[in-house]
Write an enzyme that holds these catalytic residues in place. Sequence first.
Site, PDB file in Angstrom:
ATOM      1  N   GLY A  78      58.530  19.013 -34.193  1.00  0.00           N
ATOM      2  CA  GLY A  78      59.319  18.119 -33.349  1.00  0.00           C
ATOM      3  C   GLY A  78      59.149  18.353 -31.858  1.00  0.00           C
ATOM      4  O   GLY A  78      59.937  17.849 -31.055  1.00  0.00           O
ATOM      5  N   GLU A 103      63.996  24.137 -40.862  1.00  0.00           N
ATOM      6  CA  GLU A 103      65.331  23.633 -40.492  1.00  0.00           C
ATOM      7  C   GLU A 103      66.377  24.088 -41.500  1.00  0.00           C
ATOM      8  O   GLU A 103      67.528  24.316 -41.145  1.00  0.00           O
ATOM      9  CB  GLU A 103      65.286  22.106 -40.354  1.00  0.00           C
ATOM     10  CG  GLU A 103      64.516  21.703 -39.098  1.00  0.00           C
ATOM     11  CD  GLU A 103      63.880  20.338 -39.134  1.00  0.00           C
ATOM     12  OE1 GLU A 103      64.186  19.537 -40.032  1.00  0.00           O
ATOM     13  OE2 GLU A 103      63.034  20.067 -38.248  1.00  0.00           O
ATOM     14  N   LYS A 140      63.730  13.660 -43.041  1.00  0.00           N
ATOM     15  CA  LYS A 140      64.880  14.462 -42.563  1.00  0.00           C
ATOM     16  C   LYS A 140      66.155  13.615 -42.662  1.00  0.00           C
ATOM     17  O   LYS A 140      66.286  12.846 -43.616  1.00  0.00           O
ATOM     18  CB  LYS A 140      64.606  14.988 -41.149  1.00  0.00           C
ATOM     19  CG  LYS A 140      63.240  15.678 -41.063  1.00  0.00           C
ATOM     20  CD  LYS A 140      63.010  16.421 -39.785  1.00  0.00           C
ATOM     21  CE  LYS A 140      61.618  17.049 -39.808  1.00  0.00           C
ATOM     22  NZ  LYS A 140      61.320  17.864 -38.642  1.00  0.00           N
ATOM     23  N   HIS A 146      61.986  24.816 -45.748  1.00  0.00           N
ATOM     24  CA  HIS A 146      61.685  24.194 -44.449  1.00  0.00           C
ATOM     25  C   HIS A 146      62.415  24.979 -43.360  1.00  0.00           C
ATOM     26  O   HIS A 146      63.540  25.431 -43.553  1.00  0.00           O
ATOM     27  CB  HIS A 146      62.130  22.726 -44.462  1.00  0.00           C
ATOM     28  CG  HIS A 146      61.630  21.976 -43.271  1.00  0.00           C
ATOM     29  ND1 HIS A 146      62.208  22.102 -42.021  1.00  0.00           N
ATOM     30  CD2 HIS A 146      60.594  21.108 -43.115  1.00  0.00           C
ATOM     31  CE1 HIS A 146      61.546  21.343 -41.165  1.00  0.00           C
ATOM     32  NE2 HIS A 146      60.568  20.732 -41.804  1.00  0.00           N
ATOM     33  N   ASN A 188      58.308  13.548 -44.310  1.00  0.00           N
ATOM     34  CA  ASN A 188      59.667  14.085 -44.421  1.00  0.00           C
ATOM     35  C   ASN A 188      60.571  13.330 -43.449  1.00  0.00           C
ATOM     36  O   ASN A 188      60.459  13.496 -42.239  1.00  0.00           O
ATOM     37  CB  ASN A 188      59.608  15.590 -44.079  1.00  0.00           C
ATOM     38  CG  ASN A 188      60.982  16.223 -43.969  1.00  0.00           C
ATOM     39  OD1 ASN A 188      61.979  15.651 -44.391  1.00  0.00           O
ATOM     40  ND2 ASN A 188      61.024  17.428 -43.401  1.00  0.00           N
ATOM     41  N   SER A 227      54.328  18.223 -35.454  1.00  0.00           N
ATOM     42  CA  SER A 227      53.861  17.277 -34.432  1.00  0.00           C
ATOM     43  C   SER A 227      52.538  16.605 -34.794  1.00  0.00           C
ATOM     44  O   SER A 227      51.672  16.398 -33.936  1.00  0.00           O
ATOM     45  CB  SER A 227      53.770  17.972 -33.059  1.00  0.00           C
ATOM     46  OG  SER A 227      55.056  18.366 -32.644  1.00  0.00           O
ATOM     47  N   GLU A 271      53.866  25.464 -41.390  1.00  0.00           N
ATOM     48  CA  GLU A 271      54.559  24.717 -40.340  1.00  0.00           C
ATOM     49  C   GLU A 271      55.066  25.686 -39.270  1.00  0.00           C
ATOM     50  O   GLU A 271      56.172  26.216 -39.386  1.00  0.00           O
ATOM     51  CB  GLU A 271      55.756  23.978 -40.940  1.00  0.00           C
ATOM     52  CG  GLU A 271      55.371  22.877 -41.895  1.00  0.00           C
ATOM     53  CD  GLU A 271      56.359  21.732 -41.811  1.00  0.00           C
ATOM     54  OE1 GLU A 271      55.932  20.621 -41.561  1.00  0.00           O
ATOM     55  OE2 GLU A 271      57.566  21.990 -41.959  1.00  0.00           O
TER      56      GLU A 271
HETATM   57  P1  PGA Z   1      57.355  16.806 -36.988  1.00  0.00           P
HETATM   58  O1  PGA Z   1      58.103  17.550 -38.220  1.00  0.00           O
HETATM   59  O2  PGA Z   1      56.151  16.123 -37.565  1.00  0.00           O
HETATM   60  O3  PGA Z   1      58.373  15.853 -36.456  1.00  0.00           O
HETATM   61  O4  PGA Z   1      56.983  17.878 -36.008  1.00  0.00           O
HETATM   62  C1  PGA Z   1      57.356  18.176 -39.212  1.00  0.00           C
HETATM   63  C2  PGA Z   1      58.270  18.774 -40.256  1.00  0.00           C
HETATM   64  O5  PGA Z   1      59.357  19.235 -39.917  1.00  0.00           O
HETATM   65  O6  PGA Z   1      57.922  18.813 -41.445  1.00  0.00           O
END
Ligand code: PGA
Length: 268
Positions: free
Chosen positions: A179, A103, A13, A101, A11, A218, A173
């Site tokens: 992140g 976010e 983003k 997601h 992803n 992560s 997740e």
């Molecule tokens: P990350 O994000 O691997 O940077 O922690 C994962 C995600 O948001 O799908």
Amino acid sequence: MSARRPVVAGNWKLHHDHVAAVHYVAQLAVQLRAMDVTALDVVVVPPFTDLRSVSSALEDDGVDVALGAQHVSEHDEGAYTGEVAATMLARLGVRVCLVGHSERRRHFCMDDATVGRTVAAVRRGGLVPMLCVGETEAERDEGATEDVLARQLDAGLAEVPAIDAEHLVVAYEPVWAIGTGRSATPEDAQGACAHLRRLADKRLDGGAGALRVLYGGSVDAANAAALVEPNDVDGLLVGGASLDATTFAAVIGAVADCYRAAGRPARR
Ligand code: PGA
């Protein structure tokens, strides 16, 4: 380790314009080992403006990687300025769409009911929803993880009573792991993914034996293999470590090596 074909999705983003995206695909074409893409399903999930270019580049370079979208409207068409419909994505060759997601939930007020309607819209458009669920740190500290996952999964599937395991991917997740550089332990990922599979079993036509449940948060090339080792973790949703094609290829290679070492057949 499970008998389901694993998925590794990247992803991006809000990163990489379409020019950078084409370079990325060219690099990925060089870095990906053919034996890795026969062992698992790889998905790249770029921003909307890149989709056309990435689709063409994957085809031109003969890269066996599927295209995903990060977001889609819950509506099929109409007066919804700024929205993109699932059928529009399907016409571009998109196969998978992230839904819910954290976010989107946090920054764009996406509530559980909207997630459910969006999963239904993704299915109407012929795409596979990758339904993202996960608890916040506060919810985890309260011991509410299982309840949060149950609520989010139920709401996510509320508008698709007849869905089957082939037409759905679930991604666990935990919000606190996204992140932050602090991934869940393989034991925690296994526990949550097994819980999600048990919950989904009652909701899916034919049960959840074939459902792919991924872990995200992560993930990097160093922890990828350990995270897919447990039986109920069928792959990874990768954010930061997917932004560089070489790093993403290393994550994919680590997962594929792990499955190969376990003697898993590469079935489609
Ligand atoms: P990350 O994000 O691997 O940077 O922690 C994962 C995600 O948001 O799908």
